[in-house]
Design an enzyme around this catalytic site. Structure first.
Site, short mmCIF file in Angstrom:
data_model
loop_
_atom_site.label_atom_id
_atom_site.label_comp_id
_atom_site.label_asym_id
_atom_site.label_seq_id
_atom_site.Cartn_x
_atom_site.Cartn_y
_atom_site.Cartn_z
N ASN A 280 3.39 31.32 106.61
CA ASN A 280 3.43 30.64 107.71
C ASN A 280 2.62 28.90 107.81
O ASN A 280 1.84 29.06 106.92
CB ASN A 280 1.39 31.33 108.18
CG ASN A 280 1.56 30.57 109.94
OD1 ASN A 280 2.55 30.09 110.11
ND2 ASN A 280 0.26 31.68 110.35
N ARG B 135 6.75 33.14 109.79
CA ARG B 135 6.58 33.30 110.71
C ARG B 135 7.07 31.88 111.40
O ARG B 135 6.95 30.66 110.79
CB ARG B 135 4.98 32.91 110.99
CG ARG B 135 5.10 33.16 112.51
CD ARG B 135 3.04 32.77 112.56
NE ARG B 135 2.51 32.23 114.04
CZ ARG B 135 1.33 31.62 113.81
NH1 ARG B 135 1.01 30.98 113.28
NH2 ARG B 135 1.50 32.13 115.05
N HIS C 52 1.80 34.60 119.80
CA HIS C 52 0.65 35.91 119.26
C HIS C 52 1.70 37.51 120.13
O HIS C 52 0.72 37.82 119.58
CB HIS C 52 -0.59 36.07 119.82
CG HIS C 52 -1.17 34.85 120.25
ND1 HIS C 52 -2.18 34.72 121.53
CD2 HIS C 52 -1.85 34.15 118.89
CE1 HIS C 52 -2.53 33.27 120.89
NE2 HIS C 52 -3.04 33.10 119.70
N ARG D 205 -8.57 24.04 124.33
CA ARG D 205 -7.81 23.80 125.27
C ARG D 205 -8.03 24.92 126.47
O ARG D 205 -9.23 25.91 126.74
CB ARG D 205 -6.53 24.73 124.26
CG ARG D 205 -6.10 24.28 123.45
CD ARG D 205 -4.65 25.36 123.17
NE ARG D 205 -4.36 25.46 121.56
CZ ARG D 205 -4.30 26.97 121.15
NH1 ARG D 205 -3.25 27.95 122.22
NH2 ARG D 205 -4.03 27.22 119.87
N GLU E 291 -1.29 40.24 111.16
CA GLU E 291 -0.44 39.20 111.32
C GLU E 291 0.79 39.25 109.94
O GLU E 291 2.03 39.70 110.85
CB GLU E 291 -0.38 38.32 112.30
CG GLU E 291 -0.56 37.71 113.03
CD GLU E 291 -0.73 37.04 114.31
OE1 GLU E 291 -2.45 36.44 114.03
OE2 GLU E 291 -0.04 36.32 115.12
#
Ligand code: AMP
Length: 397
Positions: free
Chosen positions: A7, A90, A179, A240, A384
């Site tokens: 990743n 990823r 996601h 965010r 993940e």
């Protein structure tokens, strides 16, 4: 088969080596400050974590170092690199081109490059990771697993914005969602834990981490999700803002004398629970402590976060005309019982009752609603890396 999962970010790289037969990780870690100075963290399964400052001028050097750690005589877990059967990468944005994972070839790389516009901070870094791995392991098959792919089943009514259609036609401005690997993994695990067929269920997944998103999964397909063209839309997150009145952007720009980059920086980095709490913290552990100590802004941030999450859950119950199970995952979803409780308090109308003892459990798969609860609520730790390893094996076997 042993699968290396990569990743890659702009100055960091997370890795995990997974045995696909046992589904256990054999080693994992990360490289940080690539191109600045360099630091590697390496943990072999059952061994001590090692941290070392080590020069990493670029990503190829970082991956080279990871491969040296994996094969070194003392703490390595591989005799040779030939043991790595495949590499799973990823990739953040697959645009409309990728509705599933693919084996990487030159054509795929070109198609990922074409999505760079949609994720200018992430996709170029992901591509650098692919390039570095291909240089060092030229004969090892590589697979791209996209964050956006799982959401490609959304219907037009869910992914189109109320904007001129020409913007969708010309620029592909639409909801993509992120996601996806986590939403897919967690919704499938949910069906397994409930002992029901995935295709028969209506599931809502709340992925609540530093980045946070909700998805609606009906009969095994994603039908809506809260993140949009970018990961800024939807829930209030760590830093965010999530959903806003778009006119606020112009308002802030004028008041604070900022250009669009400056405003976006505020929305991405200075907002969310961090901004709402008066820059106290983006970490829910700190916010929970401050809330318990009577800090009003921390309480407001926590309450707003949970309220927004519950509103999305309500919207997705409507989108699917019902719900069988609601899953909580990622750092906050798996660990913060207070958040799960506060969200579920809004959902009594669905016939949800929470077993508060079970809700104290952390980071384990558990159904934390009472047995008579009409809708089941679950904690499902996301994984993940394992999901990427599974996708990779399925494509290269
Ligand atoms: P993630 O992005 O999934 O790694 O989640 C990271 C976030 O999870 C952190 O910023 C924390 O806010 C939250 N988190 C992690 N551990 C805990 C915990 N034990 N209790 C509450 N929140 C936690």
């Amino acid at each position: 088969m042993k699968i290396l999962v990569i990743n890659c970010g702009s100055s960091s790289l997370k890795y995990q080596l997974i045995d696909s037969e046992t589904e256990e990780w054999l080693a994992k870690g990360l490289c940080e400050r690539i191109g600045i100075d360099g630091r590697i963290v390496y943990t072999p399964a059952g061994g001590e974590k090692e941290i070392k400052e080590s020069p990493m001028p670029d990503h190829t050097n970082a991956i080279k170092l990871v491969l040296e750690y994996l094969t070194n005589d003392k703490t390595g877990v591989l005799k040779s690199l030939d043991e790595i059967g495949a590499v799973g990468h990823r990739i953040v944005h697959g645009g409309e081109k990728f509705a599933s994972s693919v084996v990487i070839n030159d054509e795929v790389i070109k198609a990922i490059e074409e999505c760079n516009d949609l994720a200018p901070l992430h996709n170029p870094a992901n591509l650098i990771g692919i390039d570095a791995c291909r240089k060092l392991m030229p004969t090892t098959p590589m697979v791209a697993v996209f964050d956006t792919a799982f959401h490609q089943t959304m219907p037009e009514k869910a992914y189109l914005y109320g904007l001129p259609n020409s913007y969708y036609e010309k620029y592909k401005i639409r909801r993509y969602g992120f996601h996806g690997t986590s939403h897919s993994y967690v919704s499938k695990r949910c069906a397994d834990v409930l002992g029901k067929k995935y295709e028969d269920l209506k599931i809502i997944v709340c992925h609540l981490g530093n980045g946070a998103s909700v998805s609606a999964v009906k009969n095994g397909k994603c039908v809506d999700t809260s993140m949009g063209l970018t990961p800024l839309e939807g829930l209030i997150m760590g830093t965010r803002s999530g959903d806003l009145d778009p006119a606020i952007l112009e308002f802030i720009a004028k008041k604070e004398n900022l250009d669009i980059t400056g405003v976006m920086n505020i929305l991405n980095k200075k907002s969310g629970v961090y901004g709402m709490s008066g820059e106290l913290s983006s970490d829910f552990r700190d916010l929970e402590d401050a809330h318990n100590a009577g800090n009003k802004l921390a309480t407001q941030a926590l309450e707003a976060f949970c309220y927004r999450t519950a509103k999305y859950v309500g919207a997705y119950v409507a989108a699917m005309n019902g719900v069988d199970a609601i899953c909580f995952t990622a750092g906050i979803g798996e660990n913060a019982g207070i958040v799960r409780s506060m969200v579920c308090e809004y959902l009594g109308y669905l016939g949800i009752t929470v077993d508060e003892e079970k809700n104290k459990i952390r980071g384990e798969e558990v159904i934390f609603s009472t047995p008579d609860s009409k809708v089941k609520t679950l904690i499902i730790p996301t994984n993940e890396e394992l999901a990427i390893a599974r996708e990779t094996v399925a494509l290269v076997k």
